[in-house]
Motif scaffolding. Structure first.
Motif, PDB file in Angstrom:
ATOM      1  N   GLY A  86     -53.121 -28.747  62.229  1.00  0.00           N
ATOM      2  CA  GLY A  86     -51.778 -28.167  62.126  1.00  0.00           C
ATOM      3  C   GLY A  86     -50.876 -28.447  63.313  1.00  0.00           C
ATOM      4  N   LEU A  87     -51.140 -29.516  64.033  1.00  0.00           N
ATOM      5  CA  LEU A  87     -50.328 -29.829  65.220  1.00  0.00           C
ATOM      6  C   LEU A  87     -48.843 -29.943  64.883  1.00  0.00           C
ATOM      7  N   ALA A  88     -48.525 -30.513  63.725  1.00  0.00           N
ATOM      8  CA  ALA A  88     -47.127 -30.690  63.313  1.00  0.00           C
ATOM      9  C   ALA A  88     -47.057 -30.594  61.791  1.00  0.00           C
ATOM     10  N   PRO A  89     -45.863 -30.354  61.230  1.00  0.00           N
ATOM     11  CA  PRO A  89     -45.748 -30.300  59.758  1.00  0.00           C
ATOM     12  C   PRO A  89     -46.141 -31.626  59.105  1.00  0.00           C
ATOM     13  N   THR A  90     -46.117 -32.711  59.864  1.00  0.00           N
ATOM     14  CA  THR A  90     -46.424 -34.035  59.312  1.00  0.00           C
ATOM     15  C   THR A  90     -47.893 -34.407  59.459  1.00  0.00           C
ATOM     16  N   THR A  91     -48.732 -33.481  59.952  1.00  0.00           N
ATOM     17  CA  THR A  91     -50.165 -33.779  60.119  1.00  0.00           C
ATOM     18  C   THR A  91     -51.006 -32.805  59.298  1.00  0.00           C
ATOM     19  N   GLY A  92     -52.309 -33.098  59.204  1.00  0.00           N
ATOM     20  CA  GLY A  92     -53.204 -32.162  58.534  1.00  0.00           C
ATOM     21  C   GLY A  92     -53.483 -32.503  57.079  1.00  0.00           C
ATOM     22  N   ARG A  93     -53.292 -33.773  56.719  1.00  0.00           N
ATOM     23  CA  ARG A  93     -53.545 -34.163  55.320  1.00  0.00           C
ATOM     24  C   ARG A  93     -54.978 -34.672  55.102  1.00  0.00           C
ATOM     25  N   LEU A  94     -55.793 -34.641  56.156  1.00  0.00           N
ATOM     26  CA  LEU A  94     -57.136 -35.233  56.067  1.00  0.00           C
ATOM     27  C   LEU A  94     -57.952 -34.693  54.891  1.00  0.00           C
ATOM     28  N   ILE A  95     -58.057 -33.355  54.793  1.00  0.00           N
ATOM     29  CA  ILE A  95     -58.932 -32.767  53.767  1.00  0.00           C
ATOM     30  C   ILE A  95     -58.462 -33.154  52.360  1.00  0.00           C
ATOM     31  N   SER A  96     -57.149 -33.038  52.111  1.00  0.00           N
ATOM     32  CA  SER A  96     -56.678 -33.382  50.753  1.00  0.00           C
ATOM     33  C   SER A  96     -56.859 -34.871  50.487  1.00  0.00           C
ATOM     34  N   ILE A 121     -59.297 -34.182  67.276  1.00  0.00           N
ATOM     35  CA  ILE A 121     -60.179 -33.028  67.020  1.00  0.00           C
ATOM     36  C   ILE A 121     -59.452 -31.910  66.276  1.00  0.00           C
ATOM     37  N   GLY A 122     -58.160 -32.131  65.960  1.00  0.00           N
ATOM     38  CA  GLY A 122     -57.327 -31.048  65.418  1.00  0.00           C
ATOM     39  C   GLY A 122     -57.748 -30.561  64.043  1.00  0.00           C
ATOM     40  N   GLY A 123     -58.581 -31.342  63.339  1.00  0.00           N
ATOM     41  CA  GLY A 123     -59.064 -30.914  62.027  1.00  0.00           C
ATOM     42  C   GLY A 123     -60.499 -30.419  62.079  1.00  0.00           C
ATOM     43  N   ASN A 124     -61.011 -30.126  63.284  1.00  0.00           N
ATOM     44  CA  ASN A 124     -62.401 -29.639  63.406  1.00  0.00           C
ATOM     45  C   ASN A 124     -62.618 -28.318  62.698  1.00  0.00           C
ATOM     46  N   ILE A 125     -61.555 -27.490  62.683  1.00  0.00           N
ATOM     47  CA  ILE A 125     -61.714 -26.135  62.152  1.00  0.00           C
ATOM     48  C   ILE A 125     -60.750 -25.931  60.974  1.00  0.00           C
ATOM     49  N   ASP A 126     -61.096 -24.928  60.150  1.00  0.00           N
ATOM     50  CA  ASP A 126     -60.222 -24.627  59.011  1.00  0.00           C
ATOM     51  C   ASP A 126     -59.202 -23.558  59.420  1.00  0.00           C
ATOM     52  N   SER A 127     -58.444 -23.070  58.430  1.00  0.00           N
ATOM     53  CA  SER A 127     -57.357 -22.128  58.760  1.00  0.00           C
ATOM     54  C   SER A 127     -57.891 -20.800  59.287  1.00  0.00           C
ATOM     55  N   GLU A 128     -59.175 -20.527  59.060  1.00  0.00           N
ATOM     56  CA  GLU A 128     -59.756 -19.283  59.586  1.00  0.00           C
ATOM     57  C   GLU A 128     -60.441 -19.487  60.928  1.00  0.00           C
ATOM     58  N   GLY A 129     -60.344 -20.710  61.451  1.00  0.00           N
ATOM     59  CA  GLY A 129     -60.955 -20.965  62.756  1.00  0.00           C
ATOM     60  C   GLY A 129     -62.439 -21.301  62.680  1.00  0.00           C
ATOM     61  N   LYS A 130     -62.939 -21.505  61.442  1.00  0.00           N
ATOM     62  CA  LYS A 130     -64.369 -21.857  61.282  1.00  0.00           C
ATOM     63  C   LYS A 130     -64.502 -23.374  61.173  1.00  0.00           C
TER      64      LYS A 130
END
Ligand SMILES: [Zn+2]
Length: 295
Positions: A86-96, A121-130
């Motif tokens: 979630g570093l930026a609105p344009t990142t975080g598409r890895l899982i989908s 490393i920004g996708g190491n954890i999910d939205s709950e921090g796990k």
């Protein structure tokens, strides 16, 4: 294949460059070029940028691609780096984008982290921090882990105080929660059959490259050893975030020499998508030859 991803083979291994997104770097310096080549003599930099049809006056923002590498060896599903989350609105598409390939997070059995920067490393954890990859062992070079999980001294970096805080916070947030699934390595070793960690320090203390070999074909993921194709031609020009500039240069020469001699396919984290190409030796320096992609 999803348009977001790029699929290729290394021997019998199926590889996919999986997009996480892009990030527009607004640097404190007005001209972003200076941050990429922080020690370059200005006149020479101007000349080299011109040779690449880049206008030094026009580069106030630089949009970099972020992606991860998925390797299916037949036995194992290995993910190298986890994007920026979630570093930026344009990142975080890895899982989908993994799911678009039919791969769910629980299918990944090994996550290799090349270094502790937020975009790796920004996708190491999910939205709950796990941990986002519940069944994976996460593998990282020991020096890298120790550096980022202690209180790293980033005073030498030519970036703002705010930039330093982002690096440290992102490292703590994304590294500490994976401790129970972590394997630290302190020497070059095969992580799973055919996939080996290669020491590549300098950019960060335990920055790691990943060599993939199958049926006499090979891929070298050099991560952030170079950030821009100009770094191959000017291997002594380093970026504002290099922790040990001298080591950056030594590592570059060693890895690029090897890749050129072996004619290995090379993957560079921030080169234009999908970041694949070959390294050509030109005397004491190198040149980047992008891989001709099929789509
Ligand atoms: Zn990076």
């Amino acid at each position: 294949m999803s348009a977001e991803n790029y699929r290729f083979n290394v021997g019998s291994f199926e590889c996919i460059v999986v997009r996480d997104g892009t990030f527009a770097y607004p640097y404190p310096a007005k001209n972003v070029f200076i941050n990429y080549f922080v020690n370059a003599p200005r006149d020479r930099l101007r000349q080299v940028l011109g040779e690449h049809n880049l206008d030094p006056e026009q580069w106030e923002q630089y949009v970099s691609p972020y992606f991860s590498l998925l390797i299916n060896t037949g036995q194992r599903r290995v993910l190298v780096d986890t994007g920026a989350g979630g570093l930026a609105p344009t990142t975080g598409r890895l899982i989908s984008n993994l799911q678009a390939e039919g791969v769910s997070p629980g299918d990944i059995d090994t996550v290799i982290l090349t270094h502790g920067h937020p975009d790796h490393i920004g996708g190491n954890i999910d939205s709950e921090g796990k941990p986002a990859f519940p069944n994976a062992r996460y593998v990282m070079w020991k020096d890298e882990w120790v550096f980022w999980t202690s209180e790293p001294n980033l005073a030498g970096l030519k970036i703002s105080e705010h930039g330093r805080e982002i690096l440290i916070t992102a490292a703590h947030d994304n590294l500490l929660p994976i401790q129970d699934q972590l394997d630290l390595i302190d020497h070059e070793t095969e992580i799973v059959p055919g996939i080996k960690a290669v020491a590549a320090p300098g950019h960060t203390p335990g920055h790691t490259a990943v060599a993939v070999v199958s049926d006499s074909e090979q891929l070298l993921y050099i991560s952030d050893t170079v950030l821009h194709p100009i770094h191959l031609e000017q291997p002594e020009w380093y970026s504002a975030v290099a922790i040990n500039p001298e080591e950056v240069v030594t590592t570059r020469r060693r890895l690029l020499n090897g890749a050129a001699a072996e004619k290995a396919l090379v993957l560079a984290s921030h080169f234009p998508f999908p970041g694949l190409g070959h390294v050509i030796q030109k005397g004491k320096v190198f040149q980047w030859k992008p891989f001709e992609t099929k789509n």
